[in-house]
Design a protein around this motif. Structure first.
Motif, PDB file in Angstrom:
ATOM      1  N   THR A  13      -2.955   3.237   9.587  1.00  0.00           N
ATOM      2  CA  THR A  13      -2.336   1.928   9.823  1.00  0.00           C
ATOM      3  C   THR A  13      -2.323   1.594  11.310  1.00  0.00           C
ATOM      4  OG1 THR A  13      -0.917   2.141   7.877  1.00  0.00           O
ATOM      5  CG2 THR A  13      -0.194   0.605   9.573  1.00  0.00           C
ATOM      6  N   ILE A  14      -2.002   2.592  12.117  1.00  0.00           N
ATOM      7  CA  ILE A  14      -1.945   2.375  13.566  1.00  0.00           C
ATOM      8  C   ILE A  14      -3.304   1.985  14.127  1.00  0.00           C
ATOM      9  CG2 ILE A  14      -1.613   3.552  15.778  1.00  0.00           C
ATOM     10  CD1 ILE A  14       0.665   5.120  14.458  1.00  0.00           C
ATOM     11  N   ILE A  15      -4.355   2.716  13.731  1.00  0.00           N
ATOM     12  CA  ILE A  15      -5.660   2.482  14.351  1.00  0.00           C
ATOM     13  C   ILE A  15      -6.415   1.303  13.752  1.00  0.00           C
ATOM     14  CG2 ILE A  15      -5.891   4.885  15.029  1.00  0.00           C
ATOM     15  CD1 ILE A  15      -7.770   5.344  12.734  1.00  0.00           C
ATOM     16  N   THR A  16      -6.026   0.870  12.565  1.00  0.00           N
ATOM     17  CA  THR A  16      -6.749  -0.248  11.935  1.00  0.00           C
ATOM     18  C   THR A  16      -6.012  -1.576  12.048  1.00  0.00           C
ATOM     19  OG1 THR A  16      -5.770   0.241   9.762  1.00  0.00           O
ATOM     20  CG2 THR A  16      -7.905   1.250  10.283  1.00  0.00           C
ATOM     21  N   ASN A  17      -4.783  -1.561  12.547  1.00  0.00           N
ATOM     22  CA  ASN A  17      -4.004  -2.792  12.592  1.00  0.00           C
ATOM     23  C   ASN A  17      -3.593  -3.173  14.005  1.00  0.00           C
ATOM     24  OD1 ASN A  17      -3.328  -3.741   9.644  1.00  0.00           O
ATOM     25  ND2 ASN A  17      -3.204  -1.497   9.645  1.00  0.00           N
ATOM     26  N   TYR A  18      -4.414  -2.847  14.956  1.00  0.00           N
ATOM     27  CA  TYR A  18      -4.183  -3.371  16.293  1.00  0.00           C
ATOM     28  C   TYR A  18      -5.496  -3.925  16.825  1.00  0.00           C
ATOM     29  CZ  TYR A  18      -6.523   0.219  19.122  1.00  0.00           C
ATOM     30  OH  TYR A  18      -7.457   1.011  19.729  1.00  0.00           O
ATOM     31  N   ASN A  19      -5.386  -4.806  17.814  1.00  0.00           N
ATOM     32  CA  ASN A  19      -6.571  -5.470  18.347  1.00  0.00           C
ATOM     33  C   ASN A  19      -7.394  -4.509  19.179  1.00  0.00           C
ATOM     34  OD1 ASN A  19      -5.243  -7.829  17.383  1.00  0.00           O
ATOM     35  ND2 ASN A  19      -4.108  -7.938  19.309  1.00  0.00           N
ATOM     36  N   PRO A  20      -8.736  -4.584  19.089  1.00  0.00           N
ATOM     37  CA  PRO A  20      -9.574  -3.703  19.906  1.00  0.00           C
ATOM     38  C   PRO A  20      -9.323  -3.864  21.397  1.00  0.00           C
ATOM     39  CG  PRO A  20     -10.863  -4.728  18.163  1.00  0.00           C
ATOM     40  CD  PRO A  20      -9.524  -5.389  18.142  1.00  0.00           C
ATOM     41  N   ALA A  67       0.820  -1.208   0.000  1.00  0.00           N
ATOM     42  CA  ALA A  67       0.000   0.000   0.000  1.00  0.00           C
ATOM     43  C   ALA A  67       0.856   1.261   0.000  1.00  0.00           C
ATOM     44  CB  ALA A  67      -0.932  -0.012   1.213  1.00  0.00           C
ATOM     45  N   LEU A  68       2.056   1.181   0.594  1.00  0.00           N
ATOM     46  CA  LEU A  68       2.962   2.336   0.626  1.00  0.00           C
ATOM     47  C   LEU A  68       3.961   2.309  -0.524  1.00  0.00           C
ATOM     48  CD1 LEU A  68       3.748   2.811   4.427  1.00  0.00           C
ATOM     49  CD2 LEU A  68       2.456   4.327   2.933  1.00  0.00           C
ATOM     50  N   GLY A  69       3.848   1.313  -1.401  1.00  0.00           N
ATOM     51  CA  GLY A  69       4.735   1.252  -2.555  1.00  0.00           C
ATOM     52  C   GLY A  69       6.173   0.956  -2.208  1.00  0.00           C
ATOM     53  N   VAL A 101       8.648  10.995   9.033  1.00  0.00           N
ATOM     54  CA  VAL A 101       7.801  10.648   7.897  1.00  0.00           C
ATOM     55  C   VAL A 101       7.244  11.920   7.273  1.00  0.00           C
ATOM     56  CG1 VAL A 101       5.728   9.409   7.198  1.00  0.00           C
ATOM     57  CG2 VAL A 101       7.226   8.434   8.929  1.00  0.00           C
ATOM     58  N   ASP A 102       7.215  11.964   5.947  1.00  0.00           N
ATOM     59  CA  ASP A 102       6.696  13.149   5.274  1.00  0.00           C
ATOM     60  C   ASP A 102       5.212  13.312   5.563  1.00  0.00           C
ATOM     61  OD1 ASP A 102       5.198  11.843   2.653  1.00  0.00           O
ATOM     62  OD2 ASP A 102       6.974  10.724   3.251  1.00  0.00           O
ATOM     63  N   PRO A 103       4.710  14.547   5.601  1.00  0.00           N
ATOM     64  CA  PRO A 103       3.306  14.796   5.938  1.00  0.00           C
ATOM     65  C   PRO A 103       2.324  14.033   5.071  1.00  0.00           C
ATOM     66  CG  PRO A 103       4.542  16.853   5.952  1.00  0.00           C
ATOM     67  CD  PRO A 103       5.469  15.807   5.414  1.00  0.00           C
ATOM     68  N   ALA A 104       2.668  13.796   3.800  1.00  0.00           N
ATOM     69  CA  ALA A 104       1.747  13.100   2.902  1.00  0.00           C
ATOM     70  C   ALA A 104       1.504  11.670   3.351  1.00  0.00           C
ATOM     71  CB  ALA A 104       2.298  13.116   1.476  1.00  0.00           C
ATOM     72  N   ALA A 105       2.481  11.048   4.012  1.00  0.00           N
ATOM     73  CA  ALA A 105       2.354   9.652   4.433  1.00  0.00           C
ATOM     74  C   ALA A 105       1.822   9.518   5.857  1.00  0.00           C
ATOM     75  CB  ALA A 105       3.701   8.953   4.334  1.00  0.00           C
ATOM     76  N   ARG A 106       1.743  10.624   6.602  1.00  0.00           N
ATOM     77  CA  ARG A 106       1.340  10.535   8.004  1.00  0.00           C
ATOM     78  C   ARG A 106      -0.089  10.030   8.169  1.00  0.00           C
ATOM     79  NH1 ARG A 106       4.064  16.181  10.177  1.00  0.00           N
ATOM     80  NH2 ARG A 106       6.226  15.430  10.035  1.00  0.00           N
ATOM     81  N   ASP A 107      -0.994  10.514   7.318  1.00  0.00           N
ATOM     82  CA  ASP A 107      -2.384  10.076   7.433  1.00  0.00           C
ATOM     83  C   ASP A 107      -2.493   8.571   7.241  1.00  0.00           C
ATOM     84  OD1 ASP A 107      -3.273  12.602   7.956  1.00  0.00           O
ATOM     85  OD2 ASP A 107      -3.936  13.031   5.904  1.00  0.00           O
ATOM     86  N   TYR A 108      -1.764   8.052   6.249  1.00  0.00           N
ATOM     87  CA  TYR A 108      -1.815   6.612   6.023  1.00  0.00           C
ATOM     88  C   TYR A 108      -1.233   5.863   7.219  1.00  0.00           C
ATOM     89  CZ  TYR A 108      -1.009   1.949   4.255  1.00  0.00           C
ATOM     90  OH  TYR A 108      -1.010   0.584   4.119  1.00  0.00           O
TER      91      TYR A 108
END
Length: 327
Positions: A264-271, A211-213, A253-260
């Protein structure tokens, strides 16, 4: 909070006496409450906490309000709606992370403590910002939680255990500086993590890299500093851990990649897991935070929810942080 050691900061020192703790003198901001009480919940008639008498308080828990979050007899975090957090199920009896009178004094620093008698309970299912100026003790605290430094006094408990091989299995740690082998390919690092950690998801890692190429055949030494940090974060977040500790995850990390990366942080960890995230880029990350911890001079200044700061102070966490730590 269980604490078998008498808390030496439970009472104020006599004004004419010499304090045993250099951070305490003339600084009631750092007063600890009596043993067994969370250090940030104000006590009745305690007008000197967290600021001097007669000084308007800037802390949400203090000013003419009922304590935001009542302590639970179970010893779990004092501020969460536990039944909602765990889907109506009972709360685990053992906190995810507990600090008991935790201190760290480095050799050659005299009596100054980099972490100063800290008492804290962190529950499962939260994203928590660990915030404070440079030199306030954040990195020292993180290293003690990870078992990389030995406390001078007090202890750290992860799932009820002192840092050991068993606790390292449930903590996924992103240090501030990279530790990856520059001679290896990205794909080799993924394989290395998969061999080392039973909870590592190779599929998730390759998905995020794509996803990040980022080419899996590229050697780390050919990548930019920012791309190396992305790779390291992906490796850390591809684990199925109980506690993720991220030290400055988006600093390079460049600002353009920070949102991704934040997604990634909030969608790839267990609830049911918790993320403890240390950063100076508060405005970039505050929208994903549930709670914040403010540190200063090695001491715990504030531990509250982001919603409490916004509703009671009418300010963003970034604005509030700048006011509290204004020079």
């Amino acid at each position: 909070m269980n604490n078998n050691n008498e808390n030496p900061m439970a009472t104020q020192q006599d004004n004419n006496s010499t304090s045993a703790y250099p951070q305490q003198e003339n600084s009631s901001v750092y007063m600890q409450q009596s043993a067994g009480t969370s250090p940030y919940v104000p006590q009745e008639n305690d007008s000197a906490y967290p600021q001097q008498t007669g000084t308007p308080s800037v802390y949400p828990q203090q000013e003419n309000s009922t304590p935001l979050y009542a302590q639970k007899e179970s010893g779990t975090a004092p501020y969460t709606q536990q039944n909602q957090m765990y889907g109506g199920n009972s709360v685990p009896a053992t906190p995810l992370l507990q600090l008991n009178d935790l201190c760290k004094r480095y050799p050659g620093m005299g009596s100054y403590m980099s972490v100063f008698h800290m008492n804290l309970v962190i529950p499962r299912g939260r994203i928590i910002g660990l915030l404070g100026p440079n030199g306030c003790g954040k990195s020292t605290l993180i290293k003690m939680i990870n078992g990389l430094l030995t406390p001078t006094c007090g202890n750290v408990l992860i799932n009820g255990l002192n840092p050991c091989a068993a606790t390292k299995k449930v903590i996924s740690y992103l240090p501030e500086r990279t530790y990856l082998d520059n001679s290896m390919k990205v794909s080799q690092m993924v394989g290395y993590f998969a061999d080392f950690y039973e909870d590592f998801s190779t599929e998730k890692a390759f998905q995020m890299l794509g996803a990040l190429g980022i080419s899996t055949e590229a050697r780390l030494k050919t990548l930019s500093k920012g791309t190396k940090e992305k790779v390291q974060l992906i490796l850390v977040m591809s684990r199925h851990a109980d506690l993720y500790i991220l030290d400055e995850p988006i600093a390079g990390v460049d600002p353009a990649a920070r949102d991704y990366i934040l997604r990634t942080i909030i969608t790839n960890y267990n609830p049911g897991s918790t993320i403890l995230l240390s950063t100076h880029l508060i405005s970039d990350i505050e929208n994903i935070l549930d709670d914040v911890i403010f540190m200063k001079n090695g001491s715990l200044m504030l531990y509250t929810s982001v919603d409490a700061i916004r509703s009671q102070m009418g300010k963003s966490v970034d604005t509030y942080f700048r006011e509290v730590y204004a020079c």
